[in-house]
Design an enzyme around this catalytic site. Structure first.
Site, PDB file in Angstrom:
ATOM      1  N   ASP A 573       3.992   1.954  -0.565  1.00 13.45           N
ATOM      2  CA  ASP A 573       3.338   1.164  -1.597  1.00 13.45           C
ATOM      3  C   ASP A 573       4.170  -0.067  -1.915  1.00 13.45           C
ATOM      4  O   ASP A 573       5.408  -0.012  -1.987  1.00 13.45           O
ATOM      5  CB  ASP A 573       3.158   2.020  -2.857  1.00 13.45           C
ATOM      6  CG  ASP A 573       2.535   1.226  -3.995  1.00 13.45           C
ATOM      7  OD1 ASP A 573       1.402   0.746  -3.818  1.00 13.45           O
ATOM      8  OD2 ASP A 573       3.198   1.069  -5.033  1.00 13.45           O
ATOM      9  N   HIS A 576       6.043  -5.058   0.458  1.00  8.78           N
ATOM     10  CA  HIS A 576       6.605  -6.402   0.502  1.00  8.78           C
ATOM     11  C   HIS A 576       7.574  -6.675  -0.641  1.00  8.78           C
ATOM     12  O   HIS A 576       8.379  -7.604  -0.555  1.00  8.78           O
ATOM     13  CB  HIS A 576       5.471  -7.432   0.475  1.00  8.78           C
ATOM     14  CG  HIS A 576       4.469  -7.187  -0.608  1.00  8.78           C
ATOM     15  ND1 HIS A 576       3.493  -6.232  -0.486  1.00  8.78           N
ATOM     16  CD2 HIS A 576       4.316  -7.731  -1.841  1.00  8.78           C
ATOM     17  CE1 HIS A 576       2.760  -6.211  -1.592  1.00  8.78           C
ATOM     18  NE2 HIS A 576       3.239  -7.099  -2.430  1.00  8.78           N
ATOM     19  N   ASP A 694      -7.769  -0.172  -3.074  1.00 15.75           N
ATOM     20  CA  ASP A 694      -7.506  -1.330  -3.932  1.00 15.75           C
ATOM     21  C   ASP A 694      -8.618  -2.367  -3.867  1.00 15.75           C
ATOM     22  O   ASP A 694      -8.595  -3.333  -4.631  1.00 15.75           O
ATOM     23  CB  ASP A 694      -6.198  -2.014  -3.502  1.00 15.75           C
ATOM     24  CG  ASP A 694      -4.974  -1.170  -3.802  1.00 15.75           C
ATOM     25  OD1 ASP A 694      -4.972  -0.483  -4.828  1.00 15.75           O
ATOM     26  OD2 ASP A 694      -4.024  -1.207  -3.001  1.00 15.75           O
TER      27      ASP A 694
END
Length: 1567
Positions: A573, A576, A694
């Site tokens: 999760d 980045h 999402d």
């Protein structure tokens, strides 16, 4: 016609050796920046790194990798070293078996002798100067290492006992809190399995924090209590979960993946109270203080907003503007945030005043006193500013945190004001500090504007957007003006400093670099309110290593290990924003207990390079890609095309590989046979979601009906695919992971709900198509068509989707596709529609019963498409016509199959090639592989193939096609003109076979190869035209490898197989020796199959221009002796010997018909070739007794070749040698037979007179020629009337030429030794006056005379010791090109002929002199490929050869400058050999200690190879697969040069052979 029995196809895939060619500096090529080792079920593989010997990185090259070469446990920080191995002469290889999945790193270390300033210029001007050539090999090498690079090995996943390829993954995301208790999961798991999924992704199932978001974890180490129906302790929960997942795998055939949340924790995580250092607080991150104070002020402002006359509810942009005015006035201004930016002037002045009084500082010269005293005004102020502040980094860590060094400042002020007072100094300081603060205030003002803008934009987004959770809500303590960026925790015990308790919340920064820590000291993201915050999460402060925050790293390690034991994969999760060092560490820990861990992640980096960094370092196996990000049907087609697969008809991957072997060090160095193939460039693997958890669903972003075409397009993509629970059930909107409380519905019949029936079939098709790696994606109007095809069986699946983006039309245009050569069968056809509204119902109502339901919809089964079969001028086709009512939301799928196609065609093509070529001779191989246009015409009357849009191939044979295929295949360049031509027809196929059938009249064994091609062409011609490039390439590649393999087996020379370069050079022997009509070695060769050597192709291929005396004999050692072609070497030696006339070997053989004797050097090169043959061939000196039939019986008189006198006399080779020596000793003088325009239209009359003599009284050198003929290899005759140079040679070189003197000395040395051994009947020669001279005496005479007559000393004072005219000297420290020329200045020209003499007769040269000259040759004459034929400082230097130049310039017209600067390749071989000889001598004299000697010799070896790197690159890329005759300036292309030249390759092979075998047998008495 002969047929070939196809062998059984092996059941197991071959061992693969994936080869990566490193750049010259050892780095990974830019186009291979992402290296993924593909995982093929049942296939073992190895990874090979290769470096060219001679490249910068090739000395002491060592591969360092953290792949555990010794079988130990993986440790990312532990690198294992493995040396590159040369195996003698090979390219440097480092290889190892790859068995463990995961991400690995590597780099190369090596030693490199840096290039000195003098290495590449003429740096020796006097006797005492250091010789860079010699000094370099003793120069201490420096250690170098390349940047770290990466390779990724895919995991080996299995399911139900079968391998699960990554492209066969069909994943579904589920939320555990919506599944309910674990004991109730079975129906949900069964439903997912029924729908065709084989992997479930679980949102986090740990205890949730105060927001109830599964991504805001309260306790990472314990599963949520609401997953269990009774209280359980942590261990019991973990056990229950593992049992459930095992049942899920074995009963429902589903693997499990879970989210890993490492970047943050819930704001109310209890353990934060004990470990506030785990977050970014004001104690460990003081740079956040300003941001915290602003945050607190905004919270207070939200509570008291009515106090400022503002309405709590924001309804318009005008309201936002009023609100922001109040924020500026009542929040920002009172905070005095500028104090975080500037220097406190009063405090600074006071501290400097104290330092002044203490006189503690002194500014000495080292600190810049002199610099400051030299400055004044603004320059002095700027110097002082830099000096006062120094290297202090400012991070806004406190008010007035920007400071100066008081002592340094006081000391500098004393210098600056001279005798001024303290007050003067402090006043000047105050003025200067005010100037220093100006840019700080500017920075503050800019930041305030940014803060105001970011708050304003956030308020607009949250308060004026109807989809926002704050829309319509009041600005108060519950719905603050902006979400707080900080959380304050309650301490466990009293006495904890407040600064430790204020923790930064996590979030993300729009457009920020994911590799930068936005909470770090160099970032102002929190202060500037750039962080889009997640208020329920505290950002975790790991530092860079476990030592930076031991408790936190260990806590997350335990969390990771528990999950790795239970699940088959992780989804990272917020990857980045996760510290990359942390993710590396935790994934390494996870892979220790679960090596085949499957890792996926989403990366919102906005940069493919950054994505690649994360993928490589973390070992991400699949990057999440989202179909719902597409805004149109065109964008959907682009995504489907990008995320996997190769175009239909792609050139077979098999064409990239060739048979080879791997040396398995793990098993005692055993050689493992396999396929060696280059690693191809690739993108990171994708997992393509129709909708993630999402994403907003199609009903929100597009139209509900688009759920079906969107899912179908994703299912047809050649990568892993994913979906989200609820997508198939047509949920009306995205589920809110925080607020959603309903549960998933238990589906008794999942196929009857929403998309179920269709999705199950699409998922099944996707799993089935894992190996269908060829893809065609087409976009038209609102339609996306995807065709997946199996590359071997050619079975396929074609899908047409009518997308339902807003505005989609019921009647969008669609052109029915025609599938040529293809049959199709319907698979499915559906349309998704909204359900018809029930009475009194709007049709879109969703029950509110605590269970999640999808929108009412109808999945309508459409009629089958019309599959119309017909034929046109391109052949049979199937036309697909859409069924009626194929409107937006429709999908159809058909299966495709090529009509009459043999599924084993690939295997059939690749078999029996070895059998087809097994009996081919080298002559037959020349015909099959090569043959330039004129050779073909002269032999079978045809020419090379001309490809429209491309031009003529370089060769008629297979190599001609491969000149283009070798670039087309690795790049899969289906748009190449050759591929386009193949799709248009089968002419090329017919050409390949037909020419072989014609050649079978000359070489009957070629009929078998023609039959092999015909057998395959019959099958290939049956495939649709779009596949012709693939199967043509596969067939030609198979034939090419077989032919090359056969050729190399017939070249037994020990050097041939040493490296790719030596193989390429050796193959030019096959290329340049062939049977060409009546052009042979003997007038009657046309009636027999005899091979003759071409001097070069394509210009010297047929007729009298094919065989040149000097070219053949120069090339003979390398091309024929080194390659083991002793019979061919012998036949060429005897053929030229048979034409001996006037004591000369002819320049042009013309098959012995009309040989021409205008070369003074060919005879001596022939003698050198005889010597080399006697030394290296098995026959040895027995050749000297071989009988030779004389073309001219008396050796003087011309007779016609077909007269009875021709070939009527016989001599032995030894007698020919003696005749040559006698004739030269007595003097040779004759006029060429048939002199005049018929013989040479350019030559003037005097040029036909040949005169050669030896001056025994002076020096014993052979000399001759005149200024109107050119008797050496530099033989360009002027032909331009316009320039007035017709009949005037460009380089007459009359006199004693240095290379001829060297060859003469070599012959004398050899003959003297033979006489001593009793192996030669004549001990010397008889001169014209009747006196005799022994070979030993003549040898010594030349030896004594050489240095005096040819050396041009460095010091003019030494000229008296040598035959030097100082007025004519242009460059010193060299050897003359000639001695005794009629053009005296020409004697002193600097040319590469010196190297020939050095190579064949090194004993002539003073070693020190030779080394000086060799350095100058390297600095002045050596080009990238060849040797400059004239010193660039010479006034006649003209480096670009253009034979068509029609100017009046006498120095270039009609190419007169052929040898006046252009860079010829063949002297390069002699130059490198000369370096080897003399550097060995120098090392032997200088180095007595073995270590030093060994080091120096290695430096010599690698230094010489370094000069070959450009040659290796050239032959790699040459369409003619050879080395050219010459190049123009600095290696640039010369259009008038032969593309492949015999002596260019031959001389390099000779030099390489000498390098490979220092103990190679030498000529008798050689030194």
């Amino acid at each position: 016609m002969e047929r070939f029995a196809t062998p059984d196809q092996p059941g197991a895939p071959p061992f693969m050796v994936w080869c990566l060619d490193l750049s010259e500096d050892g780095t990974t090529p830019a186009d291979k920046s992402f290296i993924r080792i593909p995982s093929v079920p049942g296939q073992s593989c190895a990874l090979r790194f290769r470096i060219l010997i001679g490249s910068t990185a090739s000395t002491d090259a060592i591969l360092h990798t953290n792949y555990p070469l010794d079988g130990s446990e993986y440790d990312r920080t532990r690198f294992h070293a493995k040396r590159f191995s040369s195996g003698g002469q090979t390219d440097l290889i480092c290889e190892f078996r790859v068995q463990r999945p995961g991400p690995y790193q590597y780099y190369v270390s090596y030693k490199c002798i840096d290039t000195g300033a003098d290495d590449c210029c003429d740096a020796i001007a006097r006797g005492g100067d250091v010789n860079p050539l010699l000094e370099r090999i003793y120069r201490a090498p420096k250690d170098h290492r390349t940047p770290t690079a990466y390779f990724l090995v895919d995991p080996q996943l299995t399911l139900a006992g079968q391998p699960l390829p990554l492209d066969g993954i069909v994943l579904q995301s589920v939320g555990p809190k919506w599944l309910g208790r674990v004991d109730c999961w079975a129906p949900h798991l069964a439903a997912s399995s029924t729908l065709g999924y084989n992997m479930l992704h679980f949102l986090p199932m740990q205890q949730r924090g105060g927001s109830d978001s599964p991504y805001s974890l309260y306790n990472q180490l314990e599963l949520s209590d609401d997953l269990f129906d009774m209280p359980l302790d942590k261990a019991q929960k973990d056990t229950k979960l593992r049992e459930t997942l095992l049942e899920m795998r074995h009963r429902h055939h589903l693997l499990g993946v879970t989210d890993m949340v490492w970047n943050h924790t819930a704001y109310n995580s209890d353990w934060l109270r004990d470990h506030p250092e785990a977050g970014y607080n004001l104690e460990n991150s003081p740079h956040l203080r300003g941001a915290y104070e602003l945050d607190v002020a905004l919270v207070e402002f939200s509570r008291t907003i009515p106090d400022f006359g503002l309405d709590r509810v924001v309804r318009s942009v005008a309201d936002v503007d009023r609100l922001m005015g109040a924020v500026s006035e009542h929040v920002i201004q009172p905070l005095r945030l500028w104090e975080f930016y500037v220097i406190d002037i009063d405090s600074a002045v006071e501290s400097v005043g104290r330092a002044w009084d203490a006189a503690s500082g002194a500014l000495d010269a080292d600190d810049g006193r002199a610099a400051l005293e030299a400055l004044s005004g603004d320059a002095a102020d700027e110097w002082l500013r830099l000096y006062m502040v120094g290297d202090r980094a400012h991070t806004h860590g406190g008010r007035f945190g920007r400071t100066i060094d008081a002592d340094r400042t006081a000391a500098a002020l004393r210098v600056l004001i001279g005798g001024g007072s303290k007050n003067d100094a402090l006043e000047q300081l105050r003025r200067l500090l005010n100037l220093l603060n100006v840019p700080c205030y500017h920075e503050y003002d800019a930041d305030v504007r940014t803060i105001t803008r970011n708050i304003s934009e956030r308020v607009k987004y949250e308060r004026l957007n109807s989809d926002s959770w704050k829309f319509g809500k009041p600005v108060d303590d519950d719905y603050k003006i902006v979400d707080p960026l900080f959380t304050t925790i309650e301490p466990r015990a009293p006495g904890v400093p407040d600064d430790r308790l204020h923790l930064a919340n996590n979030g993300w920064v729009w457009g920020g670099s994911p590799l930068d820590n936005f909470a770090g000291p160099q970032s102002k993201a929190y202060l500037l309110r750039e962080v889009i915050v997640w208020g329920d999460c505290v950002k975790l402060n790991y530092g860079a290593t476990p030592e930076d925050n031991p408790w936190l790293w260990e806590h997350m390690r335990q969390y990771t290990l528990v999950m790795a034991r239970a699940f088959h994969g992780f989804r990272i999760d917020n990857c980045h924003s996760t510290p990359i060092e942390l993710a590396e560490y935790l994934l390494d820990e996870a892979r220790r207990i679960n090596p085949n861990l499957y890792v996926i992640a989403e990366l919102f980096t906005g940069s493919e390079d950054t994505d690649r960094t994360f993928v490589q370092r973390l070992g991400i196996n699949s990057l999440i890609r989202e179909a719902m990000q597409a805004w149109s049907s065109h964008e959907m087609s682009r995504l489907a095309h990008r995320h996997g697969g190769r175009p239909i008809g792609s050139l077979a991957l098999d064409c990239l590989g060739e048979p080879g072997h791997f040396v398995d060090d793990e098993h005692g160095g055993v050689r493992v046979s396999g396929i060696v193939a280059p690693l191809s460039a690739s993108l990171p693997h994708a997992i393509f979601f129709d909708c993630t958890h999402d994403n907003e669903v199609p009903a929100q972003k597009r139209r509900m009906e688009d759920a079906l075409p969107n899912a179908a397009i994703v299912a047809m993509t050649a990568c892993a695919t994913g979906s989200n629970r609820g997508y198939d059930e047509l949920y009306p909107k995205l589920l809110n992971v925080v607020h959603e409380r309903r549960k998933y519905a238990c589906l008794d019949d999942p196929l009857g709900v929403g998309l179920g029936a269709t999705k199950a079939r699409l998922n099944q098709l996707h799993r089935e198509m894992a190996a269908y790696q060829e893809v065609h994606v087409h976009h038209e109007s609102e339609f996306v068509t995807v065709h997946r095809v199996h590359p071997i069986t050619r079975e396929g699946v074609l899908m047409v989707a009518h997308c339902a983006f807003p505005g989609a039309s019921e009647h969008a245009p669609f052109d029915s596709p025609r599938l040529y050569g293809t049959a199709a069968a319907p698979e499915l056809a559906y349309r998704l529609r909204p359900a018809a509204p029930a009475s009194g119902d709007g049709g879109q109502a969703v029950p509110d019963d605590g269970v999640l339901h999808g929108l009412p919809a109808a999945l309508e089964v459409l009629g089958e498409p019309v599959l119309h079969r017909d034929t046109d001028d391109q052949g049979m086709y199937t036309e697909l016509r859409l069924p009626p009512d194929f409107g937006p939301g429709s999908v159809l799928v058909v299966r495709t199959k090529l009509v009459g196609f043999k599924p084993n065609l690939d295997w059939k093509i690749r078999t029996c090639a070895g059998e087809a070529v097994a009996e081919l001779s080298l002559g037959a191989l020349n015909a099959a592989l090569y043959r330039c246009d004129s050779e073909e015409h002269a032999t079978i009357g045809d020419g090379v193939y001309d490809v429209p849009g491309l031009g003529k191939l370089p060769y008629c044979g297979v190599q001609g096609w491969f000149a283009h295929l070798k670039h087309i295949i690795p790049n899969n360049d289906l748009g190449h003109p050759l591929c386009a031509h193949l799709r248009q027809g089968t002419w090329a196929l017919d050409y390949v076979s037909e020419r072989l059938r014609k050649y079978s009249a000359v070489y009957p064994q070629l009929a078998r190869l023609a039959a092999w091609f015909d057998e395959r062409w019959r099958l290939v011609k049956g495939v649709p035209n779009f596949l012709l490039p693939r199967y043509f390439a596969l067939t030609m590649h198979t034939a090419y490898r077989a032919l090359i393999g056969r050729a190399l087996r017939l070249l037994p020379g020990r050097l041939v197989g040493k490296s790719r370069f030596t193989r390429q050079l050796a193959l030019t022997s096959v290329q340049l020796l062939g049977h060409v009509g009546d052009t042979g070695l003997h007038p009657t060769d046309g009636a027999a199959v005899a091979c003759s050597m071409s001097a070069g192709l394509p210009h010297f291929s047929t007729g009298f221009m094919r065989c040149w005396g000097r070219d053949v004999t120069i090339a003979l050692d390398g091309l024929l002796l080194v390659t083991g072609r002793y019979d061919d070497a012998r036949s060429h030696i005897l053929a030229f010997g048979s034409t001996l006339k006037h004591g000369l070997i002819p320049n042009l053989l013309d098959a012995g018909r009309f040989p021409r004797y205008n070369a003074r050097d060919a005879t001596w090169f022939w003698l050198q070739a005889v010597q080399a043959y006697c030394t290296h061939a098995p026959e040895g000196a027995g050749l000297l007794q071989a009988a030779v039939r004389r073309r001219f019986p008396d050796g003087e008189t011309f007779v016609e070749w077909d007269s009875s006198e021709a070939y009527s006399a016989t001599s032995t080779v030894a007698e020919l040698i003696q005749e040559i020596m006698e004739r030269h000793a007595r003097g040779i003088s004759f006029r060429e037979w048939n002199a005049g325009p018929r013989l040479d239209s350019h030559m003037r009359d005097e040029g036909f007179s040949i005169d050669i003599k030896v001056d025994f009284a002076a020096n014993g050198f052979v000399s001759g020629g005149n200024k109107l003929n050119c008797g050496t290899w530099m033989d360009k005759m002027g032909s331009s009337d316009k320039a007035g140079i017709r009949g005037v040679p460009g380089t007459p070189r009359d006199g004693a030429d240095i290379e001829i003197v060297g060859l003469q000395k070599s012959a004398l040395r050899w003959l003297s030794a033979l006489v001593r051994e009793g192996a030669f009947a004549h001990d010397g020669v008889t001169l014209a006056d009747g006196t005799g001279v022994s070979y030993a005496e003549w040898d010594q005479l030349v030896q004594r005379s050489f240095e005096r007559h040819f050396w041009v000393p460095l010091d003019p004072r030494d000229d008296a010791n040598y035959c030097v005219d100082a007025a004519l000297v242009g460059r010193r420290g060299i050897y003359r090109d000639t001695f005794g020329s009629s053009t005296e200045w020409a004697d002193y020209q600097f040319r590469p002929n010196i190297a020939i003499a050095m190579s064949v007769a090194p004993e002539l040269f003073d070693v020190d002199h030779a080394l000086v000259c060799l350095h100058k040759m390297g600095a002045v004459l050596a080009g990238p490929l060849g040797m400059r034929t004239l010193d660039p400082d010479d006034l006649r230097y003209r480096p670009n050869y253009d034979n068509s130049n029609d100017s009046s310039d006498p120095l270039v017209a009609q190419g007169i400058n052929y040898h006046q600067g252009p860079e010829w390749l063949w002297p390069t071989g002699y130059y490198l050999h000369a370096q080897l000889v003399f550097l060995r001598k120098a090392v032997g004299a200088r180095s007595s200690a073995e270590p030093e000697r060994a080091h120096a010799l290695r430096a010599v070896f690698y230094g010489i190879h370094a000069k070959m790197v450009s040659l290796k690159h050239h032959i790699d890329n040459s369409p003619f697969a050879g080395l050219p005759e010459l190049t123009n300036l600095d290696g640039s292309y010369c259009r008038d040069s032969c593309e492949t030249q015999a002596w260019s390759s031959g001389c390099l092979l000779m030099a390489l052979d000498e390098m490979a075998a220092p103990t190679r047998p030498q000529s008798p008495a050689s030194t």
